[in-house]
Design an enzyme around this catalytic site. Structure first.
Site: not given
Ligand code: FRU
Length: 463
Positions: A43, A59
């Site tokens: 994300d 992420q």
């Molecule tokens: C969405 C998600 C979010 C979480 C993140 C963890 O892709 O699952 O809900 O915060 O990725 O990497």
């Protein structure tokens, strides 16, 4: 900065130093999309404009191209084309985020970035990690220099969320509105329903739950990565629902991503209009928007969690990318999404369609027709439907159907291993990764239409 932070920062820098040369040898490395230097990306987080700079956090799993513990990777740019890679801004270095600095957002005020995120904690034991064993903490890191966090504090724990929820409450999106601050979070109830929780604050630190936004009937078991904003006078609630039943031309991916028009007041009495999917390709999830002056820009994750298909880039130690930045508008009851104008500065040419590999294509006068891209991706449309399939190079991707109106205009952004297909100026969008033979070239028109095509240059990334 604590000792764990210092150790992790050193290890990340080392992983990048060792892995980058290999990643850059990958013929499928993208040219005009943001990717992780090494390892895994999901994300977009904390998207914002702060002074002259656009910030894209994401992420980031630097040690493992198939995931790993999440950090907030960091890029910034003044023009969305020339980027600078900075060290991760958030590391899993606090007691409340030890198993991952999960998704969140940025609130910008007086040149300061307030970064709200979910701290993920998995307690050791025999737990299902849905109803017990997991901490999803809401935390705030404050960044005054655009590069590092000067403070990091825990704001809310699971016991501070409303009753009736599982441990899964995450991905705070924060914005200022009407003299107060608001935060939406995605949640999964004990009855396995997806919801958006709305919190209010006067001081950015103390938050009160004031409302819950959901559908009258359950729509999936969890809504990830919410966003809530006004677009040309219409309020829109975006989320990525998990657990929605699949159909032939709806909810074709393992998880969905879309929006509800919201009428009334999100803080009190509201009604949600019909949910509409934001993308019908294979690889689009967890988008986030931010205001850039008058326009609202959106970047999504060009990937899909738990997908049954693959990305060949794992062989070179990296996986996934961001979509290009797009401008959002509301028109005739739906959200349009179209590449930000800045992308056009990367165009070279026009060039012949037969030579094309990495390009920006515009097609008009094309009500019924088809295209074959690099002997691999097949796009066909007519009679209210568009179909995307592969004759090779799909890496497990099969076919996707999109309901479309009469097709008057198509724009396709094709990178070495991705396609973003914008139908009728962004009424429908299909985003996918694909892996054509690296030497395969050319776009073949199998129907009628006027094609214009430019080769695309690369983003510059200073490291
Ligand atoms: C969405 C998600 C979010 C979480 C993140 C963890 O892709 O699952 O809900 O915060 O990725 O990497």
């Amino acid at each position: 900065m604590n000792a764990l932070h210092r150790d992790l920062a050193r290890l990340v820098a080392e992983a990048e130093r060792q892995g980058l040369a290999r990643a850059e040898q990958d013929p499928y490395r993208l040219r005009f999309h943001l990717m992780p230097p090494v390892g895994w990306m999901n994300d977009p987080n904390g998207l914002c404009r702060c002074g002259d700079w656009y910030h894209v956090f994401y992420q980031y799993g630097p040690f493992d191209s198939t995931g790993g513990v999440k950090h907030w990777g960091h890029y910034r740019s003044r023009d969305l084309v020339q980027w600078e890679q900075l060290p991760p801004l958030l590391y899993p270095d606090q007691t409340w985020d030890l198993h991952g600095v999960y998704s969140g957002s940025a609130l910008v005020e007086d040149g300061v970035m307030y970064l709200y995120y979910t701290g993920n904690v998995k307690h050791p034991g025999d737990f299902d990690y849905v109803t017990e064993g997991r901490g999803h903490n809401t935390a705030l890191a404050v960044c005054r220099d655009g590069v590092t966090a000067q403070s990091n504090e825990l704001l809310l724990e699971n016991r501070d969320y409303p009753a009736g929820l599982t441990c899964h409450v995450r991905d705070p999106k924060v914005f200022a509105y009407d003299g107060a601050y608001y935060m939406v979070q995605g949640a999964r109830t004990l009855e396995n329903r997806g919801e958006l929780l709305v919190f209010e604050s006067r001081d950015k630190r103390h938050w009160t739950h004031i409302n819950t936004i959901t559908t009258p009937d359950a729509f999936g078991y969890m809504w990830e990565c919410p966003d809530l904003f006004e677009l040309n006078g219409q309020w829109v609630a975006v989320c990525s629902p998990q657990g929605v039943e699949h159909g032939r031309d709806t909810f074709q991916n393992v998880y969905s991503c879309g929006y509800f028009p919201l009428d009334g007041d999100f803080r009190s009495a509201y009604t949600l209009g019909a949910y509409r999917e934001m993308d019908t390709g294979f690889d689009f999830y967890a988008p986030q928007t931010f205001l850039d002056g008058e326009r609202r820009l959106l970047i999504g994750w060009m990937g899909m969690p738990d997908a049954p298909y693959e990305n060949l880039t794992v062989a070179y130690g990296w996986q996934h990318a961001m979509t290009v930045p797009c401008r959002c508008d509301w028109q005739n009851g739906r959200m349009l999404r179209y590449p930000a104008a800045e992308l056009q500065t990367l165009r070279r040419g026009p060039v012949e369609a037969g030579d094309a590999a990495v390009f920006d294509l515009e097609l008009t006068d094309c009500a019924k027709g088809g295209l074959v891209i690099r002997d691999s991706a097949v796009l066909e449309w007519g009679q209210g439907e568009m179909t995307l399939s592969f004759t090779g190079g799909g890496a497990g991707r099969t076919v996707r159907h999109a309901k479309v109106g009469e097709v008057c205009a198509l724009r396709i952004l094709a990178d070495t291993s991705s396609l973003e297909i914008f139908v009728n100026h962004g009424e429908s969008v299909l985003t996918t990764r694909y892996y054509p033979r690296p030497d395969a070239r050319g776009v073949r028109l199998t129907g009628k239409g006027e094609v214009r095509l430019w080769e695309m240059g690369s983003l510059t990334i200073k490291r």
